[in-house]
Motif scaffolding. Structure first.
Motif, PDB file in Angstrom:
ATOM      1  N   CYS A 138      -5.794 -26.152  -5.092  1.00  0.00           N
ATOM      2  CA  CYS A 138      -5.596 -25.849  -3.667  1.00  0.00           C
ATOM      3  C   CYS A 138      -6.482 -24.712  -3.177  1.00  0.00           C
ATOM      4  CB  CYS A 138      -4.127 -25.477  -3.413  1.00  0.00           C
ATOM      5  SG  CYS A 138      -3.623 -23.919  -4.205  1.00  0.00           S
ATOM      6  N   GLN A 139      -6.578 -24.643  -1.859  1.00  0.00           N
ATOM      7  CA  GLN A 139      -7.085 -23.481  -1.139  1.00  0.00           C
ATOM      8  C   GLN A 139      -5.891 -22.901  -0.391  1.00  0.00           C
ATOM      9  OE1 GLN A 139     -10.114 -24.290   1.806  1.00  0.00           O
ATOM     10  NE2 GLN A 139      -9.954 -22.261   2.726  1.00  0.00           N
ATOM     11  N   LEU A 140      -5.622 -21.634  -0.620  1.00  0.00           N
ATOM     12  CA  LEU A 140      -4.424 -21.004  -0.062  1.00  0.00           C
ATOM     13  C   LEU A 140      -4.802 -19.773   0.753  1.00  0.00           C
ATOM     14  CD1 LEU A 140      -1.277 -20.593   0.009  1.00  0.00           C
ATOM     15  CD2 LEU A 140      -1.560 -19.295  -2.121  1.00  0.00           C
ATOM     16  N   HIS A 141      -4.200 -19.651   1.926  1.00  0.00           N
ATOM     17  CA  HIS A 141      -4.388 -18.467   2.776  1.00  0.00           C
ATOM     18  C   HIS A 141      -3.036 -17.802   2.994  1.00  0.00           C
ATOM     19  CE1 HIS A 141      -6.088 -15.963   6.038  1.00  0.00           C
ATOM     20  NE2 HIS A 141      -4.926 -16.151   6.627  1.00  0.00           N
ATOM     21  N   VAL A 142      -2.974 -16.511   2.699  1.00  0.00           N
ATOM     22  CA  VAL A 142      -1.744 -15.743   2.867  1.00  0.00           C
ATOM     23  C   VAL A 142      -2.084 -14.386   3.466  1.00  0.00           C
ATOM     24  CG1 VAL A 142       0.264 -14.712   1.730  1.00  0.00           C
ATOM     25  CG2 VAL A 142      -0.714 -16.827   0.817  1.00  0.00           C
ATOM     26  N   GLU A 143      -1.353 -13.991   4.518  1.00  0.00           N
ATOM     27  CA  GLU A 143      -1.507 -12.649   5.084  1.00  0.00           C
ATOM     28  C   GLU A 143      -0.256 -11.844   4.753  1.00  0.00           C
ATOM     29  OE1 GLU A 143      -2.614 -12.904   9.234  1.00  0.00           O
ATOM     30  OE2 GLU A 143      -4.036 -14.531   8.822  1.00  0.00           O
ATOM     31  N   TRP A 144      -0.461 -10.577   4.365  1.00  0.00           N
ATOM     32  CA  TRP A 144       0.659  -9.755   3.927  1.00  0.00           C
ATOM     33  C   TRP A 144       0.439  -8.303   4.322  1.00  0.00           C
ATOM     34  CZ3 TRP A 144      -0.739  -6.002   0.288  1.00  0.00           C
ATOM     35  CH2 TRP A 144      -1.963  -6.210  -0.371  1.00  0.00           C
ATOM     36  N   ALA A 145       1.529  -7.570   4.372  1.00  0.00           N
ATOM     37  CA  ALA A 145       1.452  -6.141   4.708  1.00  0.00           C
ATOM     38  C   ALA A 145       2.554  -5.403   3.962  1.00  0.00           C
ATOM     39  CB  ALA A 145       1.596  -5.924   6.218  1.00  0.00           C
ATOM     40  N   THR A 146       2.196  -4.308   3.347  1.00  0.00           N
ATOM     41  CA  THR A 146       3.191  -3.457   2.683  1.00  0.00           C
ATOM     42  C   THR A 146       3.793  -2.523   3.729  1.00  0.00           C
ATOM     43  OG1 THR A 146       1.492  -1.830   2.078  1.00  0.00           O
ATOM     44  CG2 THR A 146       1.958  -3.590   0.495  1.00  0.00           C
ATOM     45  N   PRO A 147       4.942  -1.907   3.456  1.00  0.00           N
ATOM     46  CA  PRO A 147       5.589  -1.051   4.456  1.00  0.00           C
ATOM     47  C   PRO A 147       4.706   0.110   4.903  1.00  0.00           C
ATOM     48  CG  PRO A 147       7.097  -1.570   2.671  1.00  0.00           C
ATOM     49  CD  PRO A 147       5.750  -2.057   2.237  1.00  0.00           C
ATOM     50  N   ALA A 148       4.758   0.395   6.215  1.00  0.00           N
ATOM     51  CA  ALA A 148       3.996   1.528   6.757  1.00  0.00           C
ATOM     52  C   ALA A 148       4.546   2.852   6.236  1.00  0.00           C
ATOM     53  CB  ALA A 148       4.028   1.492   8.284  1.00  0.00           C
ATOM     54  N   GLU A 149       5.851   2.899   6.030  1.00  0.00           N
ATOM     55  CA  GLU A 149       6.464   4.093   5.467  1.00  0.00           C
ATOM     56  C   GLU A 149       6.367   4.039   3.945  1.00  0.00           C
ATOM     57  OE1 GLU A 149      10.796   6.439   5.336  1.00  0.00           O
ATOM     58  OE2 GLU A 149      10.562   4.595   6.502  1.00  0.00           O
ATOM     59  N   VAL A 150       5.605   4.933   3.406  1.00  0.00           N
ATOM     60  CA  VAL A 150       5.340   4.911   1.974  1.00  0.00           C
ATOM     61  C   VAL A 150       6.536   5.462   1.197  1.00  0.00           C
ATOM     62  CG1 VAL A 150       3.877   5.805   0.126  1.00  0.00           C
ATOM     63  CG2 VAL A 150       2.858   5.112   2.313  1.00  0.00           C
ATOM     64  N   LYS A 151       7.017   4.643   0.265  1.00  0.00           N
ATOM     65  CA  LYS A 151       8.094   5.064  -0.637  1.00  0.00           C
ATOM     66  C   LYS A 151       7.732   4.622  -2.046  1.00  0.00           C
ATOM     67  CE  LYS A 151      11.948   4.850   2.664  1.00  0.00           C
ATOM     68  NZ  LYS A 151      13.283   4.254   2.947  1.00  0.00           N
ATOM     69  N   GLY A 152       8.024   5.472  -3.006  1.00  0.00           N
ATOM     70  CA  GLY A 152       7.763   5.132  -4.386  1.00  0.00           C
ATOM     71  C   GLY A 152       6.304   5.301  -4.755  1.00  0.00           C
ATOM     72  N   GLU A 153       5.994   4.919  -5.987  1.00  0.00           N
ATOM     73  CA  GLU A 153       4.629   5.008  -6.482  1.00  0.00           C
ATOM     74  C   GLU A 153       4.410   3.952  -7.547  1.00  0.00           C
ATOM     75  OE1 GLU A 153       4.167   8.894  -8.103  1.00  0.00           O
ATOM     76  OE2 GLU A 153       5.639   8.595  -9.703  1.00  0.00           O
ATOM     77  N   GLY A 154       3.153   3.731  -7.901  1.00  0.00           N
ATOM     78  CA  GLY A 154       2.831   2.729  -8.898  1.00  0.00           C
ATOM     79  C   GLY A 154       3.362   1.361  -8.535  1.00  0.00           C
ATOM     80  N   GLN A 155       4.021   0.709  -9.474  1.00  0.00           N
ATOM     81  CA  GLN A 155       4.542  -0.635  -9.244  1.00  0.00           C
ATOM     82  C   GLN A 155       5.771  -0.646  -8.338  1.00  0.00           C
ATOM     83  OE1 GLN A 155       3.201  -3.734 -10.596  1.00  0.00           O
ATOM     84  NE2 GLN A 155       1.493  -2.297 -10.747  1.00  0.00           N
ATOM     85  N   GLY A 156       6.286   0.522  -8.009  1.00  0.00           N
ATOM     86  CA  GLY A 156       7.448   0.604  -7.132  1.00  0.00           C
ATOM     87  C   GLY A 156       7.101   0.757  -5.669  1.00  0.00           C
ATOM     88  N   ARG A 157       5.845   0.558  -5.316  1.00  0.00           N
ATOM     89  CA  ARG A 157       5.401   0.805  -3.938  1.00  0.00           C
ATOM     90  C   ARG A 157       4.781  -0.450  -3.324  1.00  0.00           C
ATOM     91  NH1 ARG A 157       1.033   5.597  -2.580  1.00  0.00           N
ATOM     92  NH2 ARG A 157       0.006   4.510  -0.856  1.00  0.00           N
ATOM     93  N   GLY A 158       5.523  -1.084  -2.425  1.00  0.00           N
ATOM     94  CA  GLY A 158       5.007  -2.264  -1.708  1.00  0.00           C
ATOM     95  C   GLY A 158       4.718  -3.426  -2.632  1.00  0.00           C
TER      96      GLY A 158
END
Length: 249
Positions: free
Chosen positions: A102-122
């Motif tokens: 397939c050809q796949l298109h996905v748009e995404w956004a992480t939270p504007a308010e930053v919480k956590g770090e590393g794998q715990g962030r967005g």
């Protein structure tokens, strides 16, 4: 009669053979000049480029999740509002339809308010055939292991570059995926491959998938159908998605 030494005779004969082969190659090339490859038998299909392309299957158009269901069973329960779907802790979701190449298109956004770090962030993820993860993560000024940041084939291949936008800003993945093949006995005959552009930048270049995504231990292949559902991960972060479409190849 002049008799040459063995080494000199051998060298002379080798030169003659090489010259003969070169002439044969040149003659063959000359004979092929003017020949054309036969034209394709089928004319390329005409489509509207969109976006989305007219031959794409729209998986989320901002209205509802009717083409998705929850990983725990029943309808997908992520929050749909203002053309966007947001992860809300109700579990992952997957498509009701199955896909392979397939050809796949996905748009995404992480939270504007930053919480956590590393794998715990967005953190979220796009699972091709519900098995092979393209990582979604807030990797803007956020350190983590290289093959776990945004744009990675999770725990297999780090992205070629980090081109993440700021938290809260929309980003896009364009993915070209070729599914692995297995024989009748379940033996892998051809590994899967994936090419990923993030925000128009190449981050995975025909990367070979090494097996199913594994958070602990080495990835391993397990035989499966040629077509399987596409899945989105709920990693307990309110990541947003929009404009998801797919073209079968």
């Amino acid at each position: 009669m002049k008799v040459c030494s063995l080494p000199n005779c051998f060298a002379t004969r080798m030169v003659s053979v090489m010259v003969g082969l070169s002439m044969l190659t040149l003659t063959g090339s000359a004979a092929d000049e003017g020949k054309e490859l036969p034209p394709p038998k089928e004319e390329p299909k005409v489509i509207d480029a969109g976006p989305p392309p007219s031959d794409a299957i729209v998986l989320f158009d901002g209205k509802d999740l009717s083409k998705w269901e929850g990983d725990k069973g029943g309808p997908a329960k992520w929050k749909v509002e203002d053309g966007v779907v947001t992860i809300n802790g109700t579990g992952g979701i997957h498509t009701t339809q199955s896909f392979g190449d397939c050809q796949l298109h996905v748009e995404w956004a992480t939270p504007a308010e930053v919480k956590g770090e590393g794998q715990g962030r967005g953190n979220s993820g796009i699972f091709l055939q519900s098995r092979y993860e393209i990582q979604v993560l807030d990797s803007y000024n956020n350190k983590t292991y290289f093959h776990g940041q945004a744009g990675s084939v999770y725990k297999q291949h780090a992205p070629l570059v980090n081109c993440c936008r700021k938290p809260g800003e929309w980003q896009a993945y364009d993915i070209i995926y070729h599914a692995p093949r297995f024989d009748a006995d379940g033996k892998l005959t051809k590994p899967g491959t994936v090419t990923v552009l993030q925000n128009g930048v190449l981050v995975q270049d025909n990367a070979e998938i090494l097996g199913g995504t594994s958070h602990i231990g080495a990835p391993k292949y397990a035989a499966h159908a040629l077509k399987e559902p596409l899945a989105l991960q709920d990693h307990h972060n309110p990541v947003r998605y929009r404009n998801i479409w797919i073209r079968e190849l």
